[in-house]
Design a protein around this motif. Sequence first.
Motif, PDB file in Angstrom:
ATOM      1  N   PHE A 262       0.824  -1.210   0.000  1.00 44.90           N
ATOM      2  CA  PHE A 262       0.000   0.000   0.000  1.00 44.90           C
ATOM      3  C   PHE A 262       0.861   1.264   0.000  1.00 44.90           C
ATOM      4  CE2 PHE A 262      -3.552  -2.702   1.684  1.00 44.90           C
ATOM      5  CZ  PHE A 262      -4.463  -2.392   0.692  1.00 44.90           C
ATOM      6  N   ASP A 263       1.991   1.267   0.725  1.00 43.08           N
ATOM      7  CA  ASP A 263       2.811   2.474   0.723  1.00 43.08           C
ATOM      8  C   ASP A 263       3.480   2.693  -0.633  1.00 43.08           C
ATOM      9  OD1 ASP A 263       4.664   0.399   1.028  1.00 43.08           O
ATOM     10  OD2 ASP A 263       5.205   0.950   3.086  1.00 43.08           O
ATOM     11  N   THR A 264       3.721   1.607  -1.376  1.00 44.11           N
ATOM     12  CA  THR A 264       4.261   1.747  -2.730  1.00 44.11           C
ATOM     13  C   THR A 264       3.208   2.317  -3.677  1.00 44.11           C
ATOM     14  OG1 THR A 264       5.897  -0.010  -2.456  1.00 44.11           O
ATOM     15  CG2 THR A 264       5.175   0.450  -4.695  1.00 44.11           C
ATOM     16  N   ILE A 265       1.962   1.874  -3.522  1.00 42.94           N
ATOM     17  CA  ILE A 265       0.881   2.436  -4.340  1.00 42.94           C
ATOM     18  C   ILE A 265       0.753   3.932  -4.064  1.00 42.94           C
ATOM     19  CG2 ILE A 265      -1.592   2.389  -4.838  1.00 42.94           C
ATOM     20  CD1 ILE A 265      -1.550  -0.590  -4.004  1.00 42.94           C
ATOM     21  N   SER A 266       0.823   4.314  -2.804  1.00 43.75           N
ATOM     22  CA  SER A 266       0.749   5.728  -2.440  1.00 43.75           C
ATOM     23  C   SER A 266       1.896   6.508  -3.070  1.00 43.75           C
ATOM     24  CB  SER A 266       0.781   5.878  -0.916  1.00 43.75           C
ATOM     25  OG  SER A 266       0.779   7.228  -0.537  1.00 43.75           O
ATOM     26  N   GLY A 267       3.102   5.940  -3.045  1.00 41.12           N
ATOM     27  CA  GLY A 267       4.247   6.602  -3.672  1.00 41.12           C
ATOM     28  C   GLY A 267       4.060   6.767  -5.165  1.00 41.12           C
ATOM     29  N   LEU A 268       3.477   5.743  -5.804  1.00 44.98           N
ATOM     30  CA  LEU A 268       3.206   5.846  -7.238  1.00 44.98           C
ATOM     31  C   LEU A 268       2.229   6.977  -7.527  1.00 44.98           C
ATOM     32  CD1 LEU A 268       3.340   4.787 -10.166  1.00 44.98           C
ATOM     33  CD2 LEU A 268       1.482   3.209  -9.556  1.00 44.98           C
ATOM     34  N   VAL A 269       1.179   7.090  -6.716  1.00 46.90           N
ATOM     35  CA  VAL A 269       0.208   8.170  -6.938  1.00 46.90           C
ATOM     36  C   VAL A 269       0.873   9.533  -6.721  1.00 46.90           C
ATOM     37  CG1 VAL A 269      -2.005   9.146  -6.209  1.00 46.90           C
ATOM     38  CG2 VAL A 269      -1.734   6.668  -6.353  1.00 46.90           C
ATOM     39  N   ASP A 270       1.772   9.637  -5.735  1.00 45.39           N
ATOM     40  CA  ASP A 270       2.554  10.871  -5.572  1.00 45.39           C
ATOM     41  C   ASP A 270       3.288  11.214  -6.868  1.00 45.39           C
ATOM     42  OD1 ASP A 270       1.885  11.292  -2.900  1.00 45.39           O
ATOM     43  OD2 ASP A 270       3.679  10.296  -2.121  1.00 45.39           O
ATOM     44  N   LEU A 271       3.954  10.204  -7.440  1.00 46.99           N
ATOM     45  CA  LEU A 271       4.728  10.425  -8.660  1.00 46.99           C
ATOM     46  C   LEU A 271       3.818  10.806  -9.822  1.00 46.99           C
ATOM     47  CD1 LEU A 271       7.409  10.331 -10.202  1.00 46.99           C
ATOM     48  CD2 LEU A 271       7.037   7.875 -10.543  1.00 46.99           C
ATOM     49  N   MET A 272       2.674  10.139  -9.933  1.00 47.13           N
ATOM     50  CA  MET A 272       1.751  10.462 -11.029  1.00 47.13           C
ATOM     51  C   MET A 272       1.182  11.869 -10.875  1.00 47.13           C
ATOM     52  SD  MET A 272      -0.226   6.920 -12.031  1.00 47.13           S
ATOM     53  CE  MET A 272      -1.087   6.684 -10.475  1.00 47.13           C
ATOM     54  N   GLN A 273       1.007  12.315  -9.629  1.00 48.88           N
ATOM     55  CA  GLN A 273       0.573  13.691  -9.413  1.00 48.88           C
ATOM     56  C   GLN A 273       1.622  14.664  -9.926  1.00 48.88           C
ATOM     57  OE1 GLN A 273      -2.337  14.821  -8.434  1.00 48.88           O
ATOM     58  NE2 GLN A 273      -1.698  16.972  -8.544  1.00 48.88           N
ATOM     59  N   SER A 274       2.894  14.387  -9.617  1.00 54.21           N
ATOM     60  CA  SER A 274       3.975  15.236 -10.134  1.00 54.21           C
ATOM     61  C   SER A 274       3.970  15.243 -11.655  1.00 54.21           C
ATOM     62  CB  SER A 274       5.338  14.732  -9.626  1.00 54.21           C
ATOM     63  OG  SER A 274       5.464  14.898  -8.238  1.00 54.21           O
ATOM     64  N   ALA A 275       3.786  14.065 -12.249  1.00 56.65           N
ATOM     65  CA  ALA A 275       3.787  13.980 -13.714  1.00 56.65           C
ATOM     66  C   ALA A 275       2.635  14.753 -14.322  1.00 56.65           C
ATOM     67  CB  ALA A 275       3.725  12.517 -14.137  1.00 56.65           C
ATOM     68  N   SER A 276       1.469  14.696 -13.679  1.00 56.67           N
ATOM     69  CA  SER A 276       0.286  15.345 -14.251  1.00 56.67           C
ATOM     70  C   SER A 276       0.445  16.862 -14.333  1.00 56.67           C
ATOM     71  CB  SER A 276      -0.962  14.988 -13.436  1.00 56.67           C
ATOM     72  OG  SER A 276      -0.935  15.592 -12.153  1.00 56.67           O
ATOM     73  N   VAL A 277       1.222  17.447 -13.413  1.00 53.20           N
ATOM     74  CA  VAL A 277       1.416  18.903 -13.449  1.00 53.20           C
ATOM     75  C   VAL A 277       2.722  19.271 -14.148  1.00 53.20           C
ATOM     76  CG1 VAL A 277       0.068  19.245 -11.365  1.00 53.20           C
ATOM     77  CG2 VAL A 277       2.533  18.958 -11.170  1.00 53.20           C
ATOM     78  N   SER A 278       3.510  18.273 -14.544  1.00 50.21           N
ATOM     79  CA  SER A 278       4.809  18.529 -15.166  1.00 50.21           C
ATOM     80  C   SER A 278       4.794  18.328 -16.669  1.00 50.21           C
ATOM     81  CB  SER A 278       5.870  17.598 -14.565  1.00 50.21           C
ATOM     82  OG  SER A 278       6.024  17.806 -13.188  1.00 50.21           O
ATOM     83  N   LEU A 279       3.710  17.790 -17.199  1.00 50.05           N
ATOM     84  CA  LEU A 279       3.694  17.343 -18.590  1.00 50.05           C
ATOM     85  C   LEU A 279       4.113  18.422 -19.572  1.00 50.05           C
ATOM     86  CD1 LEU A 279       3.154  14.750 -20.103  1.00 50.05           C
ATOM     87  CD2 LEU A 279       0.779  15.433 -20.373  1.00 50.05           C
ATOM     88  N   GLY A 280       3.689  19.649 -19.351  1.00 48.74           N
ATOM     89  CA  GLY A 280       4.029  20.711 -20.294  1.00 48.74           C
ATOM     90  C   GLY A 280       5.237  21.529 -19.897  1.00 48.74           C
ATOM     91  N   LYS A 281       5.968  21.095 -18.855  1.00 47.81           N
ATOM     92  CA  LYS A 281       7.059  21.914 -18.326  1.00 47.81           C
ATOM     93  C   LYS A 281       8.434  21.304 -18.554  1.00 47.81           C
ATOM     94  CE  LYS A 281       3.927  23.615 -14.722  1.00 47.81           C
ATOM     95  NZ  LYS A 281       3.622  23.612 -13.269  1.00 47.81           N
ATOM     96  N   THR A 282       8.510  20.238 -19.342  1.00 51.02           N
ATOM     97  CA  THR A 282       9.811  19.655 -19.629  1.00 51.02           C
ATOM     98  C   THR A 282      10.662  20.661 -20.395  1.00 51.02           C
ATOM     99  OG1 THR A 282       8.816  18.594 -21.556  1.00 51.02           O
ATOM    100  CG2 THR A 282       9.071  17.252 -19.581  1.00 51.02           C
ATOM    101  N   LYS A 283      11.955  20.643 -20.145  1.00 42.87           N
ATOM    102  CA  LYS A 283      12.849  21.672 -20.676  1.00 42.87           C
ATOM    103  C   LYS A 283      13.546  21.256 -21.968  1.00 42.87           C
ATOM    104  CE  LYS A 283      13.644  23.532 -16.014  1.00 42.87           C
ATOM    105  NZ  LYS A 283      12.705  22.660 -15.299  1.00 42.87           N
ATOM    106  N   VAL A 284      13.253  20.057 -22.456  1.00 35.16           N
ATOM    107  CA  VAL A 284      13.815  19.581 -23.716  1.00 35.16           C
ATOM    108  C   VAL A 284      12.661  19.092 -24.593  1.00 35.16           C
ATOM    109  CG1 VAL A 284      16.032  18.930 -22.678  1.00 35.16           C
ATOM    110  CG2 VAL A 284      14.174  17.249 -22.787  1.00 35.16           C
TER     111      VAL A 284
END
Length: 367
Positions: A262-284
């Motif tokens: 369960f703590d790994t699933i929570s960590g994955l959701v943390d990462l997916m949250q970061s990805a969801s707000v980062s999609l248009g901010k990649t620098k390359v």
Amino acid sequence: MGLSSMGSLWRRSPRVRDVRRRRTERILGAALVLAALGLGACSTPYIQPQLIPPAGFAGPAILEPPRPGSPGAFIVQDGARLPYLRWSPEVAEPDVVIVALHGMNDHNASFRLAGPWWARHGIETWSFDQRGFGQAPGRGKWAGEATMTQDLRTVVDLVRARRPGAKIAVVGESMGGSLAAAAFASAEPPKADQVVLLAPGVWGWSSQSLFNRASLWVAARALGDLAVEPPEFIARRIVASSNLLELYRNGRDPESILSTRFDTISGLVDLMQSASVSLGKTKVPTLMLYGAHDQVVEPGPMRRALINAADAPNLQTGYYPNGWHLLNRDLDAEVMYRDVAAWLRNAKAPLPSGAEPVLPQLERAKR
């Protein structure tokens, strides 16, 4: 028809069921939040710590495989050993080199179909076990976005030092795409030239229902080290690829992880949250590819992430009408392989498949 029958039909109507479901979720969510305050207020989900380098540690390095076709290993910043597989073209110095990131509960062999194809077309691929997966340290335990990103930075640096004249690209599938999106939008992105995101996970906390958020918050704190398999009805309903033989093989691979903490699933959701707000901010320059039949990263979260990205200057997307979640292993995966190879060599040219941008297709499907 009597009033009692009409009342029964009204109670069974989709609209009423939906209202009741949302009301139940709100009540249960509130109850779970209150329970969480008592069960886990003083705890946080487990994240495996970095290692302590051994005495005499000489720093990051690449260990060559002991024999052709067997894994080598990246030795990263803290001495952790991350096994890799490499597929190289016959030419001595490839002009394009891929660092490949596998998805959740997978491992370095997830690119065993794509790597040889790209090698035949002059592109080298290095695919490594991310920390917590395959034969990397802490199998089954979440390593956290910060450590996973630092591992990626180190691996990219090692590959660039090995191939100084090549263009270096990171290709991430599913969770690997989530990590790549977050890492390349960070204050200290890896030193690669291009990024390819294959159906990146963007189903973060903001896309979850209150019930899901509260349930996972409690479970990650009160039952964090409990590992569970997806219920059979979910496993039957969600199909990740059109290549059923590959799914069968993957499910019986001893390196695959079938039960997730369960703590790994929570960590994955943390990462997916970061990805969801980062999609248009990649620098390359970044290419994001998505399939119409993706049942893992559903259209709703992907649509929201792309709307949030708006008209990001570095982001190009491609929509595959016949694609599923594991674009890397679908029956017609060669369409994606060819698009990625062409884009890595010329990011300004149209994709050979003619794949249309993703967001307009999702908006059309919504209507």
